[in-house]
Design a protein around this motif. Structure first.
Motif, mmCIF file in Angstrom:
data_model
loop_
_atom_site.group_PDB
_atom_site.id
_atom_site.type_symbol
_atom_site.label_atom_id
_atom_site.label_comp_id
_atom_site.label_asym_id
_atom_site.label_seq_id
_atom_site.Cartn_x
_atom_site.Cartn_y
_atom_site.Cartn_z
ATOM 1 N N MET A 167 0.841 -1.203 0.000
ATOM 2 C CA MET A 167 0.000 0.000 0.000
ATOM 3 C C MET A 167 0.869 1.244 0.000
ATOM 4 S SD MET A 167 -2.975 1.374 0.030
ATOM 5 C CE MET A 167 -4.362 0.533 0.749
ATOM 6 N N ARG A 168 0.609 2.152 -0.916
ATOM 7 C CA ARG A 168 1.363 3.404 -1.003
ATOM 8 C C ARG A 168 0.395 4.568 -0.836
ATOM 9 N NH1 ARG A 168 4.754 0.677 0.336
ATOM 10 N NH2 ARG A 168 6.365 -0.261 -0.918
ATOM 11 N N TRP A 169 0.387 5.150 0.370
ATOM 12 C CA TRP A 169 -0.455 6.303 0.663
ATOM 13 C C TRP A 169 0.167 7.528 0.024
ATOM 14 C CZ3 TRP A 169 -5.088 5.301 2.539
ATOM 15 C CH2 TRP A 169 -5.279 4.107 3.229
ATOM 16 N N THR A 170 -0.660 8.394 -0.582
ATOM 17 C CA THR A 170 -0.123 9.523 -1.337
ATOM 18 C C THR A 170 -0.608 10.892 -0.861
ATOM 19 O OG1 THR A 170 -1.878 9.285 -2.991
ATOM 20 C CG2 THR A 170 0.199 8.109 -3.400
ATOM 21 N N GLY A 171 -1.537 10.939 0.092
ATOM 22 C CA GLY A 171 -1.961 12.251 0.575
ATOM 23 C C GLY A 171 -3.173 12.186 1.476
ATOM 24 N N LEU A 172 -3.299 13.202 2.319
ATOM 25 C CA LEU A 172 -4.412 13.307 3.261
ATOM 26 C C LEU A 172 -5.058 14.674 3.101
ATOM 27 C CD1 LEU A 172 -6.017 12.253 5.737
ATOM 28 C CD2 LEU A 172 -4.289 13.368 7.165
ATOM 29 N N GLU A 173 -6.388 14.674 3.026
ATOM 30 C CA GLU A 173 -7.153 15.914 2.950
ATOM 31 C C GLU A 173 -8.198 15.880 4.055
ATOM 32 O OE1 GLU A 173 -9.988 18.263 -0.279
ATOM 33 O OE2 GLU A 173 -9.313 16.233 -0.717
ATOM 34 N N ILE A 174 -8.130 16.841 4.980
ATOM 35 C CA ILE A 174 -9.130 16.954 6.042
ATOM 36 C C ILE A 174 -10.298 17.755 5.465
ATOM 37 C CG2 ILE A 174 -9.643 17.821 8.356
ATOM 38 C CD1 ILE A 174 -7.638 15.493 8.332
ATOM 39 N N LEU A 175 -11.483 17.158 5.453
ATOM 40 C CA LEU A 175 -12.657 17.786 4.847
ATOM 41 C C LEU A 175 -13.540 18.479 5.872
ATOM 42 C CD1 LEU A 175 -13.509 14.843 2.435
ATOM 43 C CD2 LEU A 175 -12.258 16.947 1.907
ATOM 44 N N GLY A 176 -13.434 18.070 7.138
ATOM 45 C CA GLY A 176 -14.237 18.712 8.165
ATOM 46 C C GLY A 176 -13.994 18.094 9.524
#
Length: 124
Positions: free
Chosen positions: A69-78
């Motif tokens: 598994m290669r995680w590429t980014g995190l976006e906090i939406l709320g």
């Protein structure tokens, strides 16, 4: 000492951001900080940290991460609650990986003063 940027997406070094939580130097002060540190733990393979920060009533006996598994980014939406003044909180996020993304609303609670992950609801 690691000077590379933190996988959680904040403009800090790994050691100055999520690495200090992984090392046990301090606890994440908010539900969002814990969410970010758990994402970074998935990226860094920190299984012990993931288990330590999982609520005792929902924690699995063991956790095996997919080495491919290669995680590429995190976006906090709320976020809802989850500050130093709350006992519970939620964080809605999108975590991207090679080939797709995971959209979840995670629930957090305080146990003995520390934030822990309870569970999550997958969103479309």
């Amino acid at each position: 000492m690691t000077t590379r940027s933190c996988p959680c997406g904040l403009p800090e070094s790994y050691d100055g951001c999520c690495g200090r939580y992984h090392a046990g130097a301090c606890a994440a002060p908010t539900a969002e900080a814990l969410m970010r540190s758990r994402y970074s733990a998935f990226v860094m393979g920190e299984v012990g940290y993931l288990l330590r920060t999982w609520h005792p009533r929902t924690r699995p006996a063991r956790l095996e991460l997919d080495p491919g598994m290669r995680w590429t980014g995190l976006e906090i939406l709320g976020t809802t609650d989850g500050s130093a003044f709350h006992a519970t909180g939620t964080v809605t996020f999108r975590a991207s990986f090679r080939g797709g993304s995971l959209h979840e609303r995670s629930r957090f609670e305080r146990v003995d003063g520390a934030w822990v992950y309870v569970d999550g609801e997958f969103l479309s």
